[in-house]
Each structure stands twice: as structure tokens, then as C-alpha cells.
Design a protein around this motif. Structure first.
Motif, PDB file in Angstrom:
ATOM      1  N   ASP A  77       0.832  -1.199   0.000  1.00 50.14           N
ATOM      2  CA  ASP A  77       0.000   0.000   0.000  1.00 50.14           C
ATOM      3  C   ASP A  77       0.868   1.252   0.000  1.00 50.14           C
ATOM      4  N   ASP A  78       1.918   1.230   0.774  1.00 53.52           N
ATOM      5  CA  ASP A  78       2.830   2.376   0.822  1.00 53.52           C
ATOM      6  C   ASP A  78       3.504   2.606  -0.529  1.00 53.52           C
ATOM      7  N   VAL A  79       3.968   1.536  -1.145  1.00 59.55           N
ATOM      8  CA  VAL A  79       4.652   1.660  -2.435  1.00 59.55           C
ATOM      9  C   VAL A  79       3.698   2.208  -3.498  1.00 59.55           C
ATOM     10  N   LEU A  80       2.486   1.690  -3.517  1.00 56.82           N
ATOM     11  CA  LEU A  80       1.502   2.171  -4.487  1.00 56.82           C
ATOM     12  C   LEU A  80       1.128   3.629  -4.223  1.00 56.82           C
ATOM     13  N   ASP A  81       1.099   3.993  -2.937  1.00 60.76           N
ATOM     14  CA  ASP A  81       0.836   5.386  -2.579  1.00 60.76           C
ATOM     15  C   ASP A  81       1.913   6.309  -3.142  1.00 60.76           C
ATOM     16  N   GLU A  82       3.131   5.830  -3.145  1.00 56.80           N
ATOM     17  CA  GLU A  82       4.228   6.638  -3.689  1.00 56.80           C
ATOM     18  C   GLU A  82       4.033   6.876  -5.183  1.00 56.80           C
ATOM     19  N   PHE A  83       3.566   5.869  -5.879  1.00 53.29           N
ATOM     20  CA  PHE A  83       3.283   6.052  -7.311  1.00 53.29           C
ATOM     21  C   PHE A  83       2.182   7.089  -7.510  1.00 53.29           C
ATOM     22  N   GLU A  84       1.141   7.008  -6.692  1.00 52.24           N
ATOM     23  CA  GLU A  84       0.065   7.988  -6.817  1.00 52.24           C
ATOM     24  C   GLU A  84       0.572   9.395  -6.509  1.00 52.24           C
ATOM     25  N   TYR A  85       1.382   9.495  -5.473  1.00 53.28           N
ATOM     26  CA  TYR A  85       1.925  10.806  -5.099  1.00 53.28           C
ATOM     27  C   TYR A  85       2.775  11.382  -6.232  1.00 53.28           C
ATOM     28  N   GLU A  86       3.574  10.517  -6.859  1.00 52.97           N
ATOM     29  CA  GLU A  86       4.423  10.975  -7.956  1.00 52.97           C
ATOM     30  C   GLU A  86       3.578  11.486  -9.123  1.00 52.97           C
ATOM     31  N   ALA A  87       2.442  10.844  -9.370  1.00 54.44           N
ATOM     32  CA  ALA A  87       1.550  11.301 -10.435  1.00 54.44           C
ATOM     33  C   ALA A  87       1.049  12.707 -10.132  1.00 54.44           C
ATOM     34  N   LEU A  88       0.670  12.947  -8.891  1.00 53.55           N
ATOM     35  CA  LEU A  88       0.178  14.264  -8.503  1.00 53.55           C
ATOM     36  C   LEU A  88       1.303  15.299  -8.550  1.00 53.55           C
ATOM     37  N   ARG A  89       2.462  14.900  -8.111  1.00 52.02           N
ATOM     38  CA  ARG A  89       3.596  15.833  -8.101  1.00 52.02           C
ATOM     39  C   ARG A  89       3.932  16.287  -9.513  1.00 52.02           C
ATOM     40  N   ARG A  90       3.956  15.342 -10.436  1.00 55.36           N
ATOM     41  CA  ARG A  90       4.272  15.690 -11.813  1.00 55.36           C
ATOM     42  C   ARG A  90       3.204  16.612 -12.402  1.00 55.36           C
ATOM     43  N   LYS A  91       1.982  16.435 -11.976  1.00 50.52           N
ATOM     44  CA  LYS A  91       0.915  17.299 -12.454  1.00 50.52           C
ATOM     45  C   LYS A  91       1.152  18.740 -11.999  1.00 50.52           C
ATOM     46  N   TYR A  92       1.598  18.877 -10.727  1.00 46.01           N
ATOM     47  CA  TYR A  92       1.859  20.216 -10.218  1.00 46.01           C
ATOM     48  C   TYR A  92       2.995  20.901 -10.989  1.00 46.01           C
ATOM     49  N   GLN A  93       3.898  20.089 -11.531  1.00 42.38           N
ATOM     50  CA  GLN A  93       5.084  20.664 -12.167  1.00 42.38           C
ATOM     51  C   GLN A  93       4.834  21.128 -13.595  1.00 42.38           C
ATOM     52  N   ILE A  94       3.657  20.793 -14.141  1.00 40.41           N
ATOM     53  CA  ILE A  94       3.366  21.202 -15.514  1.00 40.41           C
ATOM     54  C   ILE A  94       3.436  22.733 -15.613  1.00 40.41           C
ATOM     55  N   GLY A  95       4.122  23.213 -16.589  1.00 39.11           N
ATOM     56  CA  GLY A  95       4.231  24.659 -16.794  1.00 39.11           C
ATOM     57  C   GLY A  95       5.455  25.270 -16.150  1.00 39.11           C
ATOM     58  N   GLU A  96       6.194  24.451 -15.373  1.00 38.43           N
ATOM     59  CA  GLU A  96       7.401  25.005 -14.762  1.00 38.43           C
ATOM     60  C   GLU A  96       8.475  25.211 -15.825  1.00 38.43           C
ATOM     61  N   SER A  97       9.456  26.003 -15.468  1.00 34.67           N
ATOM     62  CA  SER A  97      10.498  26.364 -16.439  1.00 34.67           C
ATOM     63  C   SER A  97      11.366  25.165 -16.787  1.00 34.67           C
ATOM     64  N   LYS A  98      11.942  25.217 -17.969  1.00 33.36           N
ATOM     65  CA  LYS A  98      12.830  24.146 -18.404  1.00 33.36           C
ATOM     66  C   LYS A  98      14.014  24.014 -17.462  1.00 33.36           C
ATOM     67  N   LYS A  99      14.482  25.154 -16.961  1.00 32.81           N
ATOM     68  CA  LYS A  99      15.619  25.120 -16.040  1.00 32.81           C
ATOM     69  C   LYS A  99      15.278  24.318 -14.801  1.00 32.81           C
ATOM     70  N   ARG A 100      14.063  24.541 -14.262  1.00 30.46           N
ATOM     71  CA  ARG A 100      13.647  23.833 -13.057  1.00 30.46           C
ATOM     72  C   ARG A 100      13.604  22.329 -13.309  1.00 30.46           C
ATOM     73  N   LYS A 101      13.116  21.960 -14.546  1.00 27.65           N
ATOM     74  CA  LYS A 101      13.010  20.548 -14.870  1.00 27.65           C
ATOM     75  C   LYS A 101      14.388  19.912 -14.960  1.00 27.65           C
ATOM     76  N   VAL A 102      15.352  20.644 -15.551  1.00 28.15           N
ATOM     77  CA  VAL A 102      16.708  20.105 -15.639  1.00 28.15           C
ATOM     78  C   VAL A 102      17.296  19.926 -14.256  1.00 28.15           C
ATOM     79  N   LEU A 103      17.117  20.924 -13.390  1.00 28.70           N
ATOM     80  CA  LEU A 103      17.641  20.823 -12.035  1.00 28.70           C
ATOM     81  C   LEU A 103      17.034  19.653 -11.271  1.00 28.70           C
ATOM     82  N   SER A 104      15.790  19.308 -11.618  1.00 29.09           N
ATOM     83  CA  SER A 104      15.125  18.251 -10.864  1.00 29.09           C
ATOM     84  C   SER A 104      15.822  16.914 -11.025  1.00 29.09           C
ATOM     85  N   TYR A 105      16.622  16.760 -12.088  1.00 31.06           N
ATOM     86  CA  TYR A 105      17.291  15.482 -12.294  1.00 31.06           C
ATOM     87  C   TYR A 105      18.387  15.227 -11.272  1.00 31.06           C
ATOM     88  N   ILE A 106      18.849  16.266 -10.612  1.00 33.18           N
ATOM     89  CA  ILE A 106      19.903  16.037  -9.626  1.00 33.18           C
ATOM     90  C   ILE A 106      19.382  16.241  -8.209  1.00 33.18           C
TER      91      ILE A 106
END
Length: 766
Positions: A77-106
Motif C-alpha cells: 500500500d505504501d509503495v503504491l501510494d508513492e506512485f500515486e503521489y508521484e503522479a500528482l507531483r508531476r501534475k503540479y510541475q506542468i508549466g514550470e520552467s525548463k531550467k527547473r526541470k533540468v535541475l530536478s534530475y539532480i
């Protein structure tokens, strides 16, 4: 009890594994195969939990297994919750700057790091639950052979003999085959289940499988089914014996297995010796065994490697105990005169368990001595031995059914032997065909439930079981199913000519103009194309898989009296240009349709509309409110449905509405539920984020709908874009959606409020 709490938990985790949010992210991460495996494992475990709960009371090993399962379920349940959370997090990030997205990789939100981390966690869960499934199979908790709930009389000695025979084969390198044979109604399947679920047998065999064969001795289909039983998954291999043999060897390997082939009728020695025996007897470890149940001694002699076990009738005392257990229930007192009459009736049943159960179920409805005497004086048990011996007894029990129950029972013969009957579908077909009438304050739906349970009580229907069906967006649903004993099927065939198979029509054992109910397939329809001349009196036309559109439409065009039509998986265009004004039941599930034709709104008599798993369906016809007689509307699995039709609340005869999708605009809001007071079972409310005010939610009157036992509230993802200070209206909406106190289960998805309403906290159902 712990098990009672574990079942809904595992069910909830399985539902989460199937959710759209989880699937979206697992696909992105290349982990969807692992997610699917986890879901299948959870569903397999879920089906065995009822049996595990019962066993855990006396078996410490099962009790420990359930504890381990609970721990792994929480982890999953915890692991699946993390997948759901990641889906929501990525939704919040839509529209953010390209720079922010590049920084997110590190950062710790790096998609690469996330994928690596979640892959490790998911595989760890799979490893743990995989071991638990292996342990579960060793316990013998397979749902395909459920433990008999009722007490079994007079078969203890038979069980000991067969159990000893199977255990004595432990050093035999070749697979041994033991037939159990005897006339119908003796309890061969019941005995096989006793052996199958014996604790010693469970510990002895590493893999146990149960398959009901009946008339269909198709080798390829049978081997595929065995592979699926061994893997708890699907077998999608082509119909190649070489591929199937290789796969069978892989899934069974060197495990000691027990396979029960129930209700075998094949007397063709070549089919067994040349085709199936080489496959089944070339796998498994020493001591593996196959148990076959059959009526025919010839079947037993064709398949045996061990001396067949012939099942005898019950002795008089065991017969009496079986009879008295049901006859003297429901308020019937065990007075001396009734006992005397009862013992005479028991003698006439001649030790046949099915006859004893049918007669005792009948007599449990009568309390007067004269009523028992009348049944005793009926002509029962006077025929020769064999099938004809028991049918008069069963017929007498049938004779005492109400006229409605007789029709409902006889209709069941439209389905083939060993067919799994869905309770709700069966009741709806009964209603569609006019077999049931309203009585006093009891409506059609309630009357149907009463008749179904009466038929089960009197043993006309049996093997009641609960099956779990999963849907990607809205969790799992429980369906009650049952079967008919072969002899009850024979009885139903004997008392009606209205139901016929295509084979019977082709062989002129039935006349098309007399037949009212048919279940058909493509191959069968081709056989009777020449018979289809002029109009027919068909009332039920139920398509099975593999029926072509052309042949099906040909039969549909000459069927002007249809009350029930199943078009599942076929073009909905098939009923264009046909006269279906009498139609009351329509099943067009599993279609790829995007919209329904407006012509459906002309089916003014329609009572049941099934649109299950029409996953591309976007909208229902605007004029659907014309269907004022609609009682059952199934929309589960219609993932793309955008809203209900305008003024949906006018369909106030609805008893079952699986899904209500909230829309915006006039006549599309949640207040349309206000006058739907008959709704029962489960209701899924989707798109609740479109309810902007508590007063609108309150107008749904959920607190007055006392027949609803399960609710699912789902807020769609639009609300995640709202500022956090808007969460208060979501809390207000939830508070105004307070259901009746009869609610037993509530699920919530996507709730964005900060607090839970006091009602839900007190009930502990969220």
C-alpha cells in the motif's frame, strides 16, 4: 476477527494497484508489468482469504501466514501510494520552467532516481508476496474448490480410503489416476472436495488444482485451464500442443501435484490415451495424482491407473441425519408423527443425498402433519435405479414450488451444464421475461432476490460463491454466483421445452417456433441458418463469444418478441432496423462505442441496461430520461464517461446505479440523485470536484438512501490545481454527502480536504 479486517484491506490495495494514477506512472517508469503481477497476486490472495480466516482459528501456520500477509499488504500500500503521489507531483510541475526541470534530475525528485528506487521497492514486494502465494497454495486454500459450509454425512470412511490411496502413491514416479464413480446425485463432487481440503492432503501436495470438465473434453482448452490454475494467471498461448506441453512442464516443474477433474463424460479412449494422458502424466514429482469424478464406469475404466472407487448410497441413519438437519429447521418442530412420516420419505429417497436435500428443503416449508402426509403419499421412489430413480423425487419438490419459482428455475436450463450463473444477471433476466410480479410492498427486485435464495435453500441451485471483479478506475466489485447440479439441469430440461440449444434445433429435438430462449455462438448459428424462415417467438437471445455480426443479425431480424438481448462484444449496429419495442433487458457490454445510438431511447419498456467495460463511452443519449421503467443501469468500467444525461433524476425507478458522474450545467449536477430513493448495493460518485457547494451535495439526499451499503467518492484531478485555501469547500461537500447509517463500506479517492467529517470518523469507514 483479524481476517475480517484483512480482506477489505487486501481488496483496497488490489484496487489501488489497478488505479489510473498508479498505472500512468508505472507505464512511464517501465514498471507496469510488475504492477500488473502485483495486482494479480493480490486478487489471487483475496479470493482465498475467507478460507484462510476459517483455517486460522485452528491452524497456527495459516495464522502466521495471515500476519505476514498483513505486513506485506501494508508495504504494498505504501509503495503504491508513492506512485500515486508521484503522479500528482508531476501534475503540479506542468508549466514550470525548463531550467527547473533540468535541475530536478539532480534532486531527490529526479525521475531516474525515482524509477531506480521504486523498481527496487516493487520487486522486493513482489518477491515477498510471491512467497506468500506459494505458501497459500500449499495450505490448499484454492477458491475453485471451496470448503463445504454444510455438514457432510456418511462419507468419512470414503474420504479415509481415498486419502490413504493418494498418500500411498508418494513413491510412484508416474502420475497416478484415481476415478470416483457412481450415479448422479450421490455426492461425488462433495467427496472430492472433502479429500481436496483434507489437512493431510494439503500438506502432502505442493500444488493443487481443480477443473470442472463436464461435456467439454477439448484437450487444448483443458490444458490451458490447468496452466492458468497452476499460475493464477492467464494463458494466452496459441493452440499449439508443443507450446502448451512446454509451458505445462515449466509451471508444474517438479512439484508434487494433485489435479481434480470433476464431472468427466469422455468415453473416447483415444482422446485420453493419445492426447491428454501424455501431457499430464509427463510432469510433476513422484507421488503426483489425478482424481476424476464421473458417473460412467466406462469413463473410469478408460482413465484409471488405480482401482476406481465406487460411491455407494448413504445408509439409513446417515440419510436421516442429512434429511432432519434441514427439514426440522425454519420453525418446524421434530414431533413424533412428523419423524415417522419423515423416515418413510427418507426410505423412498434410497440414500441419494441430492434427493434427500431436495425433499428436506421442501418439507421445511410445511409445519402441519397433513401436509407431510400428502407428500409422503405422492408417487416417489417407485422407478428403476439410475437417473430415473431420482428425477421423480426432484420433480415432486419442483411440483411444490410456486408458479413463479417454477418458471425461474426452468429458465436456468438456457445455460449449459456447469455454467457459472451470475445472481444479479439471472434475476434481471427473470424480470425481463415476466416471470416475477410485484407482490404487496415487495417490488420486482426484492421478489427476485427472494426467489433466488429460495431456490438455493431447496437445492435447485447450489455452490453459492462470491467472485471479485476488478475495474481499472473504480476498484473491485463482488458478484454472487452459483451453479445447477447436473440432475437439476436434467429436471429443468424435462419440465420445459421453451429453452433449447442450437444442437437440439439442428437435430430437430426441438422446434424453433416453440423455443423462447437461446444462448448461441457463431458455429451454432451457421448450423441452423436454413431453419430461420419467418418470424420466431424468441424472448431471450443471449450471444456467447465468437458470434459473427452477420449471422447474429440474421437471427435478430426474425425475432420480433425479444424481451432479453445480449449483444456483448458485437456491433451495436446489429439492432438497427429491427423491432425491439418489447425489449426489457439489453446487455451491450465490452463495446468500443463512443456514444450510444439515440434509438435506445425508444425502448420504453427497458428495465436493465448493461454497459459494463464500455471503456471508450463518452456520453449517454440526451433523451435517456424517456426510459422511465429502467431498474438496473450498469456503468462500471466506463472510464471515459463525462457526465450523466440531463435531468437524470427523472429515472426514479432505478434500484441499481453503479456509477454517477457529476457534470456541470443545468440538470447535470449531483442534485439529480435527490429522488432516486430505491438505489441500493454500491454507488460510485465520480467527479465530485465539480460539486462546488455543500447545499448542492446535500440535495443528493444520500442520508435517506438506506439500501446503499457501499459508496465510493472520487474527486477528479481538477481540484489539485486549486489553491489550498479552497480545501474548505471540499470538506463542506463531504460533510453534506453523509450517507445513511446502514452504510458498510466507503472509499474515497482524490479527497483534497484537510479534515474528515465527524460521521466518517465515528463510523470508521473511510
Amino acid at each position: 476477527m483479524v481476517g475480517s479486517l484483512l480482506l477489505p484491506m487486501v481488496r483496497g490495495v488490489a484496487s489501488k494497484a489497478a488505479s489510473v494514477l498508479v498505472q500512468t506512472v508505472t507505464r512511464m517508469c517501465g514498471l507496469d508489468d510488475d504492477r500488473d503481477t502485483l495486482e494479480l497476486h493480490l486478487l489471487a490472495v483475496e479470493r482465498k482469504l475467507a478460507s484462510a480466516e476459517e483455517r486460522s482459528e485452528t491452524d497456527l501456520a495459516v495464522k502466521r501466514w495471515m500476519r505476514k500477509l498483513r505486513a506485506v499488504a501494508y508495504e504494498a500500500d505504501d509503495v503504491l501510494d508513492e506512485f500515486e503521489y508521484e503522479a500528482l507531483r508531476r501534475k503540479y510541475q506542468i508549466g514550470e520552467s525548463k531550467k527547473r526541470k533540468v535541475l530536478s534530475y539532480i534532486t531527490h525528485h529526479s525521475p531516474l532516481l525515482f524509477r531506480f528506487s521504486m523498481s527496487t521497492k516493487l520487486k522486493n514486494i513482489l518477491q515477498k508476496i510471491g512467497k506468500l502465494v506459494e505458501e497459500m497454495n500449499k495450505f490448499g486454500l484454492e477458491s475453485s474448490a471451496p470448503v463445504e459450509c454444510a455438514t457432510i454425512y456418511g462419507r468419512d470412511d470414503d474420504e479415509k480410503v481415498i486419502t490413504k490411496l493418494l498418500l500411498d502413491q508418494r513413491d510412484q514416479r508416474k502420475v497416478q489416476l484415481l476415478p470416483i464413480f457412481g450415479m448422479g446425485g450421490l455426492g461425488k463432487t462433495t467427496l472430492a472436495k472433502m479429500v481436496y481440503n483434507d489437512q493431510v492432503i494439503q500438506q502432502h501436495f505442493q500444488l493443487k488444482m481443480w477443473h470442472c470438465v463436464s461435456d467439454n473434453f477439448d484437450v487444448i482448452a483443458l490444458v490451458k485451464s490447468i496452466i492458468e490454475l497452476a499460475t493464477n494467471g492467464r494463458c494466452n498461448l496459441p493452440d499449439s500442443m508443443d507450446l502448451l506441453q512446454k509451458r505445462l512442464g515449466e509451471v508444474i516443474g517438479q512439484q508434487r501435484f494433485l489435479l481434480v477433474l470433476d464431472d468427466v463424460w469422455n468415453e473416447d479412449e483415444r482422446k485420453w490415451e493419445d492426447d491428454l494422458k501424455p501431457l499430464l502424466c509427463s510432469v510433476g514429482a513422484s507421488g503426483s495424482a489425478i482424481v476424476v469424478t464421473c458417473r460412467s464406469q466406462k469413463v473410469a475404466s478408460v482413465m484409471q491407473t488405480l482401482q476406481p472407487h465406487k460411491l455407494a448410497c448413504l445408509n439409513e441413519e446417515d440419510s436421516w441425519e442429512l434429511f432432519a438437519q434441514k427439514a426440522f429447521s425454519s420453525g418446524v418442530e421434530e414431533q413424533a408423527e412428523l419423524v415417522t412420516i419423515g423416515r418413510r420419505i427418507v426410505k423412498k429417497c434410497r440414500g441419494l443425498p441430492l434427493a434427500l436435500k431436495a425433499m428436506s428443503g421442501l418439507l421445511s416449508s410445511y409445519q402441519q402433519v397433513q401436509e407431510w402426509k400428502a407428500i409422503d403419499e405422492s408417487n416417489i421412489g417407485d422407478n428403476v435405479r439410475g437417473k430415473d430413480e431420482i428425477l421423480p423425487i426432484l420433480k415432486l419438490s419442483y411440483k411444490h414450488l410456486s408458479s413463479e419459482m417454477k418458471q425461474c428455475f426452468a429458465f436456468c436450463v438456457v445455460f449449459p451444464k456447469d455454467y457459472m450463473l451470475d445472481k444479479d444477471e439471472l434475476i434481471q433476466l427473470w424480470i425481463a421475461n415476466g416471470f416475477i410480479q410485484e407482490e404487496g410492498t415487495m417490488d420486482l427486485a426484492q421478489k427476485g432476490e427472494l426467489i433466488f435464495h429460495n431456490l438455493v435453500w431447496r437445492s435447485f441451485l447450489q455452490d453459492l460463491d462470491v467472485y471479485v471483479y476488478g475495474f481499472s478506475c473504480i476498484g473491485t466489485y463482488l458478484n454472487i454466483c452459483c451453479k445447477m447440479h447436473d440432475l437439476m439441469h436434467d429436471l429443468a430440461k424435462d419440465v420445459t421445452y421453451e429453452c433449447a440449444s442450437i444442437e437440439e434445433l439442428n437435430q430437430q429435438k426441438a422446434v424453433l417456433k416453440d423455443v423462447c430462449h437461446i444462448q448461441t455462438s457463431e458455429a451454432e448459428l451457421k448450423q441452423i441458418r436454413g431453419i430461420l424462415k419467418g418470424k420466431t417467438h424468441l424472448r431471450s437471445l443471449l450471444a456467447s463469444r465468437g458470434t459473427s455480426n452477420m449471422n447474429f443479425k440474421e437471427l435478430l431480424q426474425v425475432s420480433v418478441s425479444l424481451r432479453a438481448l445480449n449483444l456483448s462484444e458485437y456491433s451495436v449496429m446489429n439492432f438497427y432496423g429491427t423491432d425491439l419495442k418489447h425489449l426489457r433487458y439489453l446487455d451491450i457490454s465490452s463495446h468500443d462505442i463512443v456514444t450510444l445510438p439515440d434509438s435506445i431511447c425508444l425502448l420504453y419498456n427497458l428495465q436493465t441496461l448493461r454497459l459494463i467495460s464500455c471503456r471508450k463511452l463518452l456520453q449517454l443519449p440526451e433523451d435517456m430520461i424517456r426510459l422511465r421503467n429502467l431498474i438496473y443501469l450498469y456503468l462500471r468500467g466506463c472510464d471515459c464517461l463525462e457526465s450523466m444525461p440531463p435531468n437524470f433524476g427523472l429515472l426514479n425507478n432505478l434500484h441499481i446505479l453503479t456509477t454517477f458522474v457529476v457534470g456541470t450545467g443545468d440538470g447535470l449536477g449531483i442534485e439529480q440523485l435527490k429522488d432516486l430513493q430505491h438505489l441500493g448495493n454500491r454507488l460510485d460518485l465520480l467527479n465530485l470536484s465539480k460539486v462546488k457547494r455543500g447545499e448542492n451535495a446535500k440535495e443528493a439526499n444520500l442520508h435517506q438512501k438506506h439500501n446503499i451499503k457501499e459508496l465510493m467518492f472520487c474527486w477528479n484531478q481538477e481540484m489539485d490545481d486549486q489553491p489550498k485555501d479552497k480545501a474548505c469547500y471540499v470538506e463542506e461537500v463531504l460533510q453534506c454527502l453523509e450517507p445513511h447509517s446502514n452504510i458498510e463500506n466507503l472509499e474515497m479517492h482524490g479527497y483534497g480536504g484537510l479534515e474528515i467529517s465527524q460521521f466518517f470518523s465515528i463510523k470508521g469507514i473511510y
